[in-house]
Design a protein around this motif. Sequence first.
Motif, short mmCIF file in Angstrom:
data_model
loop_
_atom_site.label_atom_id
_atom_site.label_comp_id
_atom_site.label_asym_id
_atom_site.label_seq_id
_atom_site.Cartn_x
_atom_site.Cartn_y
_atom_site.Cartn_z
N PHE A 65 27.00 41.99 74.35
CA PHE A 65 27.79 41.72 73.16
C PHE A 65 29.14 41.14 73.55
O PHE A 65 30.11 41.85 73.78
CB PHE A 65 27.97 42.98 72.32
CG PHE A 65 26.79 43.30 71.46
CD1 PHE A 65 26.15 42.33 70.73
CD2 PHE A 65 26.31 44.59 71.37
CE1 PHE A 65 25.07 42.62 69.92
CE2 PHE A 65 25.23 44.91 70.56
CZ PHE A 65 24.61 43.91 69.84
N SER A 66 29.20 39.81 73.62
CA SER A 66 30.42 39.11 73.98
C SER A 66 30.30 37.69 73.45
O SER A 66 29.25 37.26 72.96
CB SER A 66 30.60 39.08 75.50
OG SER A 66 29.57 38.31 76.10
N HIS A 67 31.40 36.95 73.53
CA HIS A 67 31.36 35.55 73.08
C HIS A 67 30.28 34.78 73.83
O HIS A 67 29.61 33.92 73.25
CB HIS A 67 32.73 34.90 73.29
CG HIS A 67 33.79 35.42 72.39
ND1 HIS A 67 33.73 35.28 71.02
CD2 HIS A 67 34.95 36.09 72.64
CE1 HIS A 67 34.82 35.82 70.47
NE2 HIS A 67 35.56 36.32 71.42
N ALA A 68 30.13 35.09 75.11
CA ALA A 68 29.11 34.39 75.90
C ALA A 68 27.71 34.93 75.61
O ALA A 68 26.73 34.18 75.68
CB ALA A 68 29.43 34.53 77.39
N GLY A 69 27.63 36.21 75.26
CA GLY A 69 26.32 36.82 75.07
C GLY A 69 25.67 36.54 73.73
O GLY A 69 24.44 36.48 73.63
N PHE A 70 26.47 36.36 72.68
CA PHE A 70 25.89 36.13 71.35
C PHE A 70 24.93 34.94 71.33
O PHE A 70 23.82 35.06 70.80
CB PHE A 70 27.01 35.93 70.33
CG PHE A 70 27.64 37.19 69.81
CD1 PHE A 70 27.37 38.43 70.39
CD2 PHE A 70 28.51 37.16 68.74
CE1 PHE A 70 27.95 39.59 69.91
CE2 PHE A 70 29.10 38.31 68.24
CZ PHE A 70 28.82 39.53 68.85
N PRO A 71 25.31 33.77 71.86
CA PRO A 71 24.36 32.64 71.83
C PRO A 71 23.07 32.91 72.59
O PRO A 71 22.01 32.45 72.19
CB PRO A 71 25.16 31.50 72.47
CG PRO A 71 26.59 31.86 72.25
CD PRO A 71 26.64 33.35 72.36
N ILE A 72 23.17 33.68 73.66
CA ILE A 72 21.96 33.99 74.43
C ILE A 72 21.02 34.87 73.61
O ILE A 72 19.80 34.65 73.58
CB ILE A 72 22.35 34.69 75.75
CG1 ILE A 72 23.13 33.72 76.64
CG2 ILE A 72 21.10 35.20 76.48
CD1 ILE A 72 23.73 34.36 77.88
N LEU A 73 21.56 35.84 72.90
CA LEU A 73 20.74 36.70 72.05
C LEU A 73 20.14 35.92 70.89
O LEU A 73 18.98 36.14 70.52
CB LEU A 73 21.58 37.87 71.52
CG LEU A 73 22.07 38.87 72.57
CD1 LEU A 73 22.97 39.92 71.92
CD2 LEU A 73 20.89 39.56 73.26
N LEU A 74 20.90 35.00 70.31
CA LEU A 74 20.36 34.19 69.23
C LEU A 74 19.26 33.26 69.73
O LEU A 74 18.26 33.04 69.04
CB LEU A 74 21.47 33.40 68.56
CG LEU A 74 21.07 32.56 67.35
CD1 LEU A 74 20.37 33.42 66.28
CD2 LEU A 74 22.28 31.86 66.75
N GLN A 75 19.42 32.73 70.92
CA GLN A 75 18.36 31.91 71.51
C GLN A 75 17.09 32.73 71.71
O GLN A 75 15.98 32.22 71.55
CB GLN A 75 18.82 31.32 72.83
CG GLN A 75 19.84 30.20 72.69
CD GLN A 75 20.37 29.73 74.04
OE1 GLN A 75 19.83 30.08 75.10
NE2 GLN A 75 21.44 28.95 74.01
N GLU A 129 38.95 38.94 68.95
CA GLU A 129 39.89 37.83 69.05
C GLU A 129 39.21 36.51 68.68
O GLU A 129 38.12 36.19 69.16
CB GLU A 129 40.45 37.74 70.47
CG GLU A 129 41.50 36.67 70.65
CD GLU A 129 42.07 36.64 72.06
OE1 GLU A 129 42.92 35.76 72.33
OE2 GLU A 129 41.67 37.49 72.88
N GLY A 130 39.85 35.75 67.81
CA GLY A 130 39.37 34.44 67.45
C GLY A 130 38.35 34.40 66.33
O GLY A 130 37.95 33.30 65.91
N TRP A 131 37.95 35.57 65.80
CA TRP A 131 36.89 35.56 64.80
C TRP A 131 37.32 34.84 63.52
O TRP A 131 36.56 34.03 62.98
CB TRP A 131 36.44 36.98 64.47
CG TRP A 131 35.55 37.01 63.26
CD1 TRP A 131 35.87 37.43 62.00
CD2 TRP A 131 34.20 36.54 63.18
NE1 TRP A 131 34.80 37.26 61.15
CE2 TRP A 131 33.76 36.71 61.86
CE3 TRP A 131 33.32 35.99 64.12
CZ2 TRP A 131 32.49 36.36 61.44
CZ3 TRP A 131 32.03 35.63 63.70
CH2 TRP A 131 31.63 35.81 62.37
N GLN A 132 38.51 35.10 63.01
CA GLN A 132 38.92 34.50 61.75
C GLN A 132 39.00 32.98 61.86
O GLN A 132 38.57 32.26 60.95
CB GLN A 132 40.24 35.09 61.28
CG GLN A 132 40.13 36.54 60.83
CD GLN A 132 41.44 37.09 60.29
OE1 GLN A 132 42.52 36.54 60.54
NE2 GLN A 132 41.36 38.16 59.53
#
Length: 224
Positions: A65-75, A129-132
């Motif tokens: 669960f991180s900025h880098a991990g989210f795209p991997i989980l969605l893939q 951080e950076g979500w909004q």
Amino acid sequence: MTHQVLTINHRRCHFLCAEQPPLCVVVKPLCAFERLRLEDEFALSVRLAPKAFAMVAFEVERAEFSHAGFPILLQYIDNALLAAINARYGDLPLIVGGYSLGGLFALWCATQRPYFKAVAACSPSLWAEGWQTYYEQHPTKAEFVYMSMGKDEERTQKMPYKTVGDKCRWQHSKHIEHPGESHCELRWHDGDHFTQSERRKAQAFARCIAALSSTTALQSYKAK
């Protein structure tokens, strides 16, 4: 209730379904702290939901669960899980849900893919951080968004967690703009981040199922 555990592309996935054929599918990441109570969560969701549904939970680790991990989980959802869901249940409306960082992941997924028709985000980690800034540029594609938050979560003095209440209110204001006031809900519960988490998730899933049941999303699928 049936509960089958399959390994799909080296990841354990839980397929839960009640006796009746499902009309939609809840897709959610399954963190370690949730695994022992998964069947309780599903059973409570079934009791609260107005329509039959299935749940597909794929196991994840905290480090994913991180900025880098989210795209991997969605893939992983795109490339492996969707095919398994379609093979088992057919082409049904999908709800993405999660708790804490899983709730943020659910909100993020719905900004990326239109196939998630509803979002159930319980105590989402909106302090990230950076979500909004990200969300301003990538609004949700979902037709309905449900969020819940514990009333005591913002009463901590620890940063950045003390900002979560205001950020949740901001997020809900964006949902009122789109998908619209009648297509979103924010519920405040008694207690903190950890209070009655299974019940809160069950209420969130049931509310999303009820919302889809009254929209064209579920009706169009039923007409196929």
